[in-house]
Scaffold this motif. Structure first.
Motif, PDB file in Angstrom:
ATOM      1  N   LYS A   1      31.105  33.335  39.915  1.00  0.00           N
ATOM      2  CA  LYS A   1      32.501  33.308  39.464  1.00  0.00           C
ATOM      3  C   LYS A   1      32.572  32.994  37.969  1.00  0.00           C
ATOM      4  O   LYS A   1      33.335  33.616  37.221  1.00  0.00           O
ATOM      5  CB  LYS A   1      33.282  32.269  40.257  1.00  0.00           C
ATOM      6  CG  LYS A   1      34.748  32.196  39.873  1.00  0.00           C
ATOM      7  CD  LYS A   1      35.497  31.196  40.746  1.00  0.00           C
ATOM      8  CE  LYS A   1      36.973  31.151  40.380  1.00  0.00           C
ATOM      9  NZ  LYS A   1      37.715  30.186  41.248  1.00  0.00           N
TER      10      LYS A   1
ATOM     11  N   HIS B   1      31.605  36.040  35.899  1.00  0.00           N
ATOM     12  CA  HIS B   1      32.689  37.026  35.849  1.00  0.00           C
ATOM     13  C   HIS B   1      33.788  36.589  34.892  1.00  0.00           C
ATOM     14  O   HIS B   1      34.302  37.393  34.115  1.00  0.00           O
ATOM     15  CB  HIS B   1      33.265  37.251  37.252  1.00  0.00           C
ATOM     16  CG  HIS B   1      32.510  38.256  38.053  1.00  0.00           C
ATOM     17  ND1 HIS B   1      31.227  38.027  38.517  1.00  0.00           N
ATOM     18  CD2 HIS B   1      32.836  39.510  38.469  1.00  0.00           C
ATOM     19  CE1 HIS B   1      30.809  39.085  39.184  1.00  0.00           C
ATOM     20  NE2 HIS B   1      31.770  40.004  39.167  1.00  0.00           N
ATOM     21  N   GLN B   2      34.147  35.327  34.941  1.00  0.00           N
ATOM     22  CA  GLN B   2      35.211  34.830  34.064  1.00  0.00           C
ATOM     23  C   GLN B   2      34.813  34.929  32.601  1.00  0.00           C
ATOM     24  O   GLN B   2      35.617  35.359  31.758  1.00  0.00           O
ATOM     25  CB  GLN B   2      35.540  33.373  34.424  1.00  0.00           C
ATOM     26  CG  GLN B   2      36.270  33.228  35.755  1.00  0.00           C
ATOM     27  CD  GLN B   2      36.431  31.774  36.178  1.00  0.00           C
ATOM     28  OE1 GLN B   2      35.601  30.922  35.848  1.00  0.00           O
ATOM     29  NE2 GLN B   2      37.491  31.477  36.903  1.00  0.00           N
TER      30      GLN B   2
ATOM     31  N   SER C   1      37.555  42.164  28.211  1.00  0.00           N
ATOM     32  CA  SER C   1      38.943  42.587  28.421  1.00  0.00           C
ATOM     33  C   SER C   1      39.540  43.170  27.141  1.00  0.00           C
ATOM     34  O   SER C   1      40.560  43.863  27.189  1.00  0.00           O
ATOM     35  CB  SER C   1      39.793  41.408  28.904  1.00  0.00           C
ATOM     36  OG  SER C   1      39.805  40.365  27.934  1.00  0.00           O
TER      37      SER C   1
ATOM     38  N   SER D   1      37.135  42.701  37.849  1.00  0.00           N
ATOM     39  CA  SER D   1      38.396  42.014  38.144  1.00  0.00           C
ATOM     40  C   SER D   1      38.631  41.959  39.648  1.00  0.00           C
ATOM     41  O   SER D   1      39.105  40.940  40.175  1.00  0.00           O
ATOM     42  CB  SER D   1      39.559  42.730  37.463  1.00  0.00           C
ATOM     43  OG  SER D   1      39.443  42.655  36.058  1.00  0.00           O
ATOM     44  N   THR D   2      38.275  43.030  40.345  1.00  0.00           N
ATOM     45  CA  THR D   2      38.424  43.049  41.802  1.00  0.00           C
ATOM     46  C   THR D   2      37.509  42.021  42.444  1.00  0.00           C
ATOM     47  O   THR D   2      37.917  41.290  43.358  1.00  0.00           O
ATOM     48  CB  THR D   2      38.102  44.454  42.352  1.00  0.00           C
ATOM     49  OG1 THR D   2      39.054  45.385  41.830  1.00  0.00           O
ATOM     50  CG2 THR D   2      38.167  44.464  43.875  1.00  0.00           C
ATOM     51  N   THR D   3      36.277  41.952  41.973  1.00  0.00           N
ATOM     52  CA  THR D   3      35.344  40.959  42.516  1.00  0.00           C
ATOM     53  C   THR D   3      35.861  39.547  42.290  1.00  0.00           C
ATOM     54  O   THR D   3      35.821  38.702  43.192  1.00  0.00           O
ATOM     55  CB  THR D   3      33.955  41.108  41.862  1.00  0.00           C
ATOM     56  OG1 THR D   3      33.437  42.413  42.140  1.00  0.00           O
ATOM     57  CG2 THR D   3      32.989  40.065  42.398  1.00  0.00           C
ATOM     58  N   LEU D   4      36.374  39.292  41.084  1.00  0.00           N
ATOM     59  CA  LEU D   4      36.860  37.952  40.752  1.00  0.00           C
ATOM     60  C   LEU D   4      38.112  37.600  41.536  1.00  0.00           C
ATOM     61  O   LEU D   4      38.225  36.496  42.073  1.00  0.00           O
ATOM     62  CB  LEU D   4      37.138  37.863  39.247  1.00  0.00           C
ATOM     63  CG  LEU D   4      37.676  36.515  38.735  1.00  0.00           C
ATOM     64  CD1 LEU D   4      36.655  35.411  38.957  1.00  0.00           C
ATOM     65  CD2 LEU D   4      38.026  36.621  37.258  1.00  0.00           C
ATOM     66  N   ASN D   5      39.059  38.522  41.593  1.00  0.00           N
ATOM     67  CA  ASN D   5      40.368  38.222  42.177  1.00  0.00           C
ATOM     68  C   ASN D   5      40.455  38.463  43.675  1.00  0.00           C
ATOM     69  O   ASN D   5      41.409  38.013  44.311  1.00  0.00           O
ATOM     70  CB  ASN D   5      41.452  39.052  41.475  1.00  0.00           C
ATOM     71  CG  ASN D   5      41.553  38.730  39.996  1.00  0.00           C
ATOM     72  OD1 ASN D   5      41.426  37.592  39.592  1.00  0.00           O
ATOM     73  ND2 ASN D   5      41.774  39.752  39.182  1.00  0.00           N
ATOM     74  N   THR D   6      39.474  39.183  44.234  1.00  0.00           N
ATOM     75  CA  THR D   6      39.518  39.475  45.661  1.00  0.00           C
ATOM     76  C   THR D   6      38.331  38.856  46.397  1.00  0.00           C
ATOM     77  O   THR D   6      38.502  37.936  47.199  1.00  0.00           O
ATOM     78  CB  THR D   6      39.548  40.999  45.898  1.00  0.00           C
ATOM     79  OG1 THR D   6      40.684  41.553  45.221  1.00  0.00           O
ATOM     80  CG2 THR D   6      39.662  41.305  47.380  1.00  0.00           C
TER      81      THR D   6
ATOM     82  N   ASN E   1      37.774  35.130  45.558  1.00  0.00           N
ATOM     83  CA  ASN E   1      38.898  34.359  46.094  1.00  0.00           C
ATOM     84  C   ASN E   1      38.818  34.260  47.616  1.00  0.00           C
ATOM     85  O   ASN E   1      39.166  33.228  48.198  1.00  0.00           O
ATOM     86  CB  ASN E   1      40.228  34.997  45.682  1.00  0.00           C
ATOM     87  CG  ASN E   1      40.672  34.566  44.300  1.00  0.00           C
ATOM     88  OD1 ASN E   1      40.060  33.689  43.681  1.00  0.00           O
ATOM     89  ND2 ASN E   1      41.725  35.171  43.787  1.00  0.00           N
TER      90      ASN E   1
END
Length: 311
Positions: free
Chosen positions: A54, A57-58, A65, A183-188, A191
């Motif tokens: 995580k 990714h951040q 970005s 972003s999908t990996t981080l937010n989905t 999570n």
């Protein structure tokens, strides 16, 4: 009245486990808990790896970005007018080539803007500045000769615009193939793993709260109470809490392993590198084609200068 009592019981049933977990959590934070169930070492190791993933990714998304911001390399000190951003370099060069007088050339250079403003990238800014410089030199030459530097700047402007367009193409690919995936990996995915871990923590707190309640005999603190003398109801209550803890832990282990084993992040990173490589290769090809042309103009200018100095 019966419906109201049933509603009250439902509220109490849902609130009591939450209150018990909260009380257990507070006791643990204050160091007042009698017992805290330890998580399996393999589970703790998975948590550490998921947290690391995580964080990776951040950190990378925080930087990359910028690829979604067209003007990320546009110099902040540049002041370009609406007309400067009105037409592409290719359009301006075409209009200038049809001009038959300095006045027409100036009119062509400041022709009304096209449908949308030109991109604000560093390469496009260099292209616009180079073409403007070429036009300034051409207008200052009253003899009508082809100034070598003016010619070189015009060709350089065209090349830099092509490099800028290649950079924009790179950015679009990075947004679609890297930023979207990470972003999908981080937010989905991550999570989802976090929610599964929260379920484990809640189950553990419920288990320890149940053990604490049984150890007190459900009657408050009782130092003479023997936990081995549990009633059948108490034993069933603890077993139920233990089963829930085990089930939640197994589910979270599966979720975290799936997150860690998926090849998507590495595949997305490969797409990022491929997009960058394609851009730099394209830029190299464009400038490699331009360099000998400018070198030839330089040699011709030097030769002409030497001839003019001969007696």
């Amino acid at each position: 009245m019966d419906k109201f009592q049933a509603f009250g019981k439902n509220i109490s049933a849902s609130f009591t486990p939450f209150a018990a977990r909260t009380q257990q959590y507070v006791k643990e934070q204050l160091g007042q808990a009698d017992e805290k169930t330890e998580l399996p070492p393999d589970y703790v190791e998975l948590e550490r790896r998921v947290d690391a993933l995580k964080q990776v990714h951040q950190k990378l998304l925080q930087v990359t970005s910028q690829y979604a911001n067209e003007a990320y390399d546009y110099p902040p000190n540049i002041r370009e007018s609406f007309n400067d951003l009105g037409r592409t370099i290719s359009e301006k060069v075409h209009l200038l080539s049809t001009a038959s007088s300095p006045a027409e050339a100036q009119a062509a250079f400041t022709a009304p803007p096209s449908a949308k403003p030109q991109p604000k990238t560093f390469n496009h800014a260099i292209a616009r500045a180079s073409l403007a410089g070429s036009q300034i030199l051409s207008q200052s030459d009253t003899k009508g000769t082809d100034d070598p530097l003016a010619q070189a700047l015009e060709k350089y402007a065209i090349a830099e615009e092509k490099v800028g367009e290649a950079r924009l193409a790179q950015d679009e690919k990075i947004q679609a193939r890297f930023l979207a995936g990470w972003s999908t990996t981080l937010n989905t995915s991550l999570n989802f793993a976090q929610r599964a871990r929260k379920g484990v923590e809640n189950a553990r707190l419920s288990l320890d709260a149940t053990k604490a309640k049984v150890s007190r005999g459900g009657r408050g603190m009782n130092p003479d109470y023997d936990s081995n003398n549990m009633t059948e109801t108490q034993r069933v209550e603890i077993e139920k809490a233990e089963d829930e803890f085990v089930n939640q832990t197994e589910e979270a282990v599966g979720v975290m392993k799936n997150v860690l084993d998926t090849p998507e992040p590495l595949r997305n990173l490969a797409d990022l590198i491929a997009a960058q490589l394609e851009f730099h290769k394209k830029a190299y090809e464009i400038l490699s084609e331009l360099a000998p042309v400018v070198d030839e103009l330089q040699v011709e200018q030097e030769s002409a200068g030497e001839l003019s100095q001969e007696p």
